[in-house]
Design a protein around this motif. Sequence first.
Motif, PDB file in Angstrom:
ATOM      1  N   ARG A 135      23.471  31.618  16.469  1.00  0.00           N
ATOM      2  CA  ARG A 135      22.872  30.352  16.890  1.00  0.00           C
ATOM      3  C   ARG A 135      22.386  30.412  18.343  1.00  0.00           C
ATOM      4  O   ARG A 135      21.332  29.857  18.672  1.00  0.00           O
ATOM      5  CB  ARG A 135      23.874  29.217  16.703  1.00  0.00           C
ATOM      6  CG  ARG A 135      23.289  27.858  16.989  1.00  0.00           C
ATOM      7  CD  ARG A 135      24.258  26.726  16.640  1.00  0.00           C
ATOM      8  NE  ARG A 135      23.603  25.452  16.796  1.00  0.00           N
ATOM      9  CZ  ARG A 135      22.902  24.827  15.868  1.00  0.00           C
ATOM     10  NH1 ARG A 135      22.760  25.374  14.682  1.00  0.00           N
ATOM     11  NH2 ARG A 135      22.339  23.664  16.104  1.00  0.00           N
ATOM     12  N   THR A 136      23.122  31.083  19.203  1.00  0.00           N
ATOM     13  CA  THR A 136      22.729  31.183  20.610  1.00  0.00           C
ATOM     14  C   THR A 136      21.382  31.875  20.749  1.00  0.00           C
ATOM     15  O   THR A 136      20.503  31.406  21.490  1.00  0.00           O
ATOM     16  CB  THR A 136      23.805  31.934  21.422  1.00  0.00           C
ATOM     17  OG1 THR A 136      25.055  31.246  21.263  1.00  0.00           O
ATOM     18  CG2 THR A 136      23.446  31.999  22.891  1.00  0.00           C
ATOM     19  N   GLY A 137      21.193  32.978  20.042  1.00  0.00           N
ATOM     20  CA  GLY A 137      19.915  33.692  20.074  1.00  0.00           C
ATOM     21  C   GLY A 137      18.786  32.845  19.507  1.00  0.00           C
ATOM     22  O   GLY A 137      17.668  32.851  20.023  1.00  0.00           O
ATOM     23  N   ALA A 138      19.100  32.092  18.452  1.00  0.00           N
ATOM     24  CA  ALA A 138      18.092  31.227  17.835  1.00  0.00           C
ATOM     25  C   ALA A 138      17.697  30.092  18.780  1.00  0.00           C
ATOM     26  O   ALA A 138      16.521  29.773  18.919  1.00  0.00           O
ATOM     27  CB  ALA A 138      18.614  30.666  16.511  1.00  0.00           C
ATOM     28  N   GLU A 139      18.685  29.479  19.442  1.00  0.00           N
ATOM     29  CA  GLU A 139      18.393  28.389  20.384  1.00  0.00           C
ATOM     30  C   GLU A 139      17.536  28.864  21.551  1.00  0.00           C
ATOM     31  O   GLU A 139      16.725  28.117  22.078  1.00  0.00           O
ATOM     32  CB  GLU A 139      19.680  27.758  20.915  1.00  0.00           C
ATOM     33  CG  GLU A 139      20.287  26.726  20.009  1.00  0.00           C
ATOM     34  CD  GLU A 139      19.422  25.481  19.809  1.00  0.00           C
ATOM     35  OE1 GLU A 139      18.586  25.136  20.674  1.00  0.00           O
ATOM     36  OE2 GLU A 139      19.569  24.851  18.755  1.00  0.00           O
ATOM     37  N   ALA A 140      17.690  30.119  21.952  1.00  0.00           N
ATOM     38  CA  ALA A 140      16.908  30.668  23.065  1.00  0.00           C
ATOM     39  C   ALA A 140      15.415  30.761  22.720  1.00  0.00           C
ATOM     40  O   ALA A 140      14.578  30.847  23.614  1.00  0.00           O
ATOM     41  CB  ALA A 140      17.440  32.041  23.457  1.00  0.00           C
ATOM     42  N   LEU A 141      15.076  30.725  21.433  1.00  0.00           N
ATOM     43  CA  LEU A 141      13.680  30.823  20.993  1.00  0.00           C
ATOM     44  C   LEU A 141      12.987  29.465  20.889  1.00  0.00           C
ATOM     45  O   LEU A 141      11.771  29.401  20.690  1.00  0.00           O
ATOM     46  CB  LEU A 141      13.605  31.526  19.630  1.00  0.00           C
ATOM     47  CG  LEU A 141      14.132  32.957  19.576  1.00  0.00           C
ATOM     48  CD1 LEU A 141      14.115  33.460  18.140  1.00  0.00           C
ATOM     49  CD2 LEU A 141      13.307  33.853  20.483  1.00  0.00           C
ATOM     50  N   ALA A 198       3.086  37.918  18.134  1.00  0.00           N
ATOM     51  CA  ALA A 198       3.153  37.775  19.584  1.00  0.00           C
ATOM     52  C   ALA A 198       3.732  36.393  19.871  1.00  0.00           C
ATOM     53  O   ALA A 198       3.817  35.538  18.976  1.00  0.00           O
ATOM     54  CB  ALA A 198       1.760  37.916  20.181  1.00  0.00           C
ATOM     55  N   THR A 199       4.130  36.151  21.103  1.00  0.00           N
ATOM     56  CA  THR A 199       4.748  34.875  21.452  1.00  0.00           C
ATOM     57  C   THR A 199       4.177  34.316  22.748  1.00  0.00           C
ATOM     58  O   THR A 199       3.599  35.036  23.552  1.00  0.00           O
ATOM     59  CB  THR A 199       6.266  35.041  21.627  1.00  0.00           C
ATOM     60  OG1 THR A 199       6.505  35.972  22.679  1.00  0.00           O
ATOM     61  CG2 THR A 199       6.943  35.500  20.346  1.00  0.00           C
ATOM     62  N   ASP A 200       4.349  33.024  22.901  1.00  0.00           N
ATOM     63  CA  ASP A 200       4.057  32.357  24.159  1.00  0.00           C
ATOM     64  C   ASP A 200       5.276  31.496  24.462  1.00  0.00           C
ATOM     65  O   ASP A 200       5.534  30.543  23.723  1.00  0.00           O
ATOM     66  CB  ASP A 200       2.807  31.489  24.040  1.00  0.00           C
ATOM     67  CG  ASP A 200       2.452  30.800  25.354  1.00  0.00           C
ATOM     68  OD1 ASP A 200       3.072  31.129  26.395  1.00  0.00           O
ATOM     69  OD2 ASP A 200       1.554  29.948  25.336  1.00  0.00           O
ATOM     70  N   PRO A 201       6.087  31.876  25.426  1.00  0.00           N
ATOM     71  CA  PRO A 201       5.873  32.871  26.457  1.00  0.00           C
ATOM     72  C   PRO A 201       5.992  34.299  25.927  1.00  0.00           C
ATOM     73  O   PRO A 201       6.799  34.589  25.049  1.00  0.00           O
ATOM     74  CB  PRO A 201       6.954  32.575  27.504  1.00  0.00           C
ATOM     75  CG  PRO A 201       8.030  31.873  26.740  1.00  0.00           C
ATOM     76  CD  PRO A 201       7.353  31.127  25.625  1.00  0.00           C
TER      77      PRO A 201
END
Length: 187
Positions: free
Chosen positions: A69-75, A38-41
């Motif tokens: 990298r874009t998807g990774a940075e969003a996390l 699970a994640t927060d947010p």
Amino acid sequence: MQLVVARIGRAHGIKGEVTVEVRTDEPELRLGPGAVLATDPASVGPLTIASGRVHSGRLLLRFEGVHDRTGAEALRNTLLIADVDPEELPEGEDEYYDHQLIDLDVVTKDGEEVGRITEISHLPTQDLFVVERPDGTEVFVPFVEEIVTEIDLEEQRAVIDPPPGLIDDRAEVASSRDAAETGDDAR
């Protein structure tokens, strides 16, 4: 019960890997390939770990569905949360989950009441107990075996042997400034 096991850091490379700040003593159990976290947010997750590796002393993870990298940075800065059975105990004898320590009474080795643990602060160098005193003030107690001499989960207490000044005003401060103020010249 849900426990925070890591925080996602920066992206690493261009293939969707991220660095993680590990917040568990059992990363191989909680952060292995196939683990669903699970994640927060909450809107970011849940995330499934596709692969993991250690690079220059840091754990790198890649998640299913994150390929660049874009998807990774969003996390970045997302907390990873694992579901843990409340009855489960850590593997090591002197290891504890935060939920086992919260609300323990803190007493000195002489039996003097100090307060109650309200939070565990995980710092880079060591963990600290945040202890609420009976008068409502807080004191920070380093969770090191020289100070925290006993954890008794059955009795719901932590026994400490604090150095002077940690929980009271017994510390003696010696400095040249103090000597100058009192007229004691040490020349």
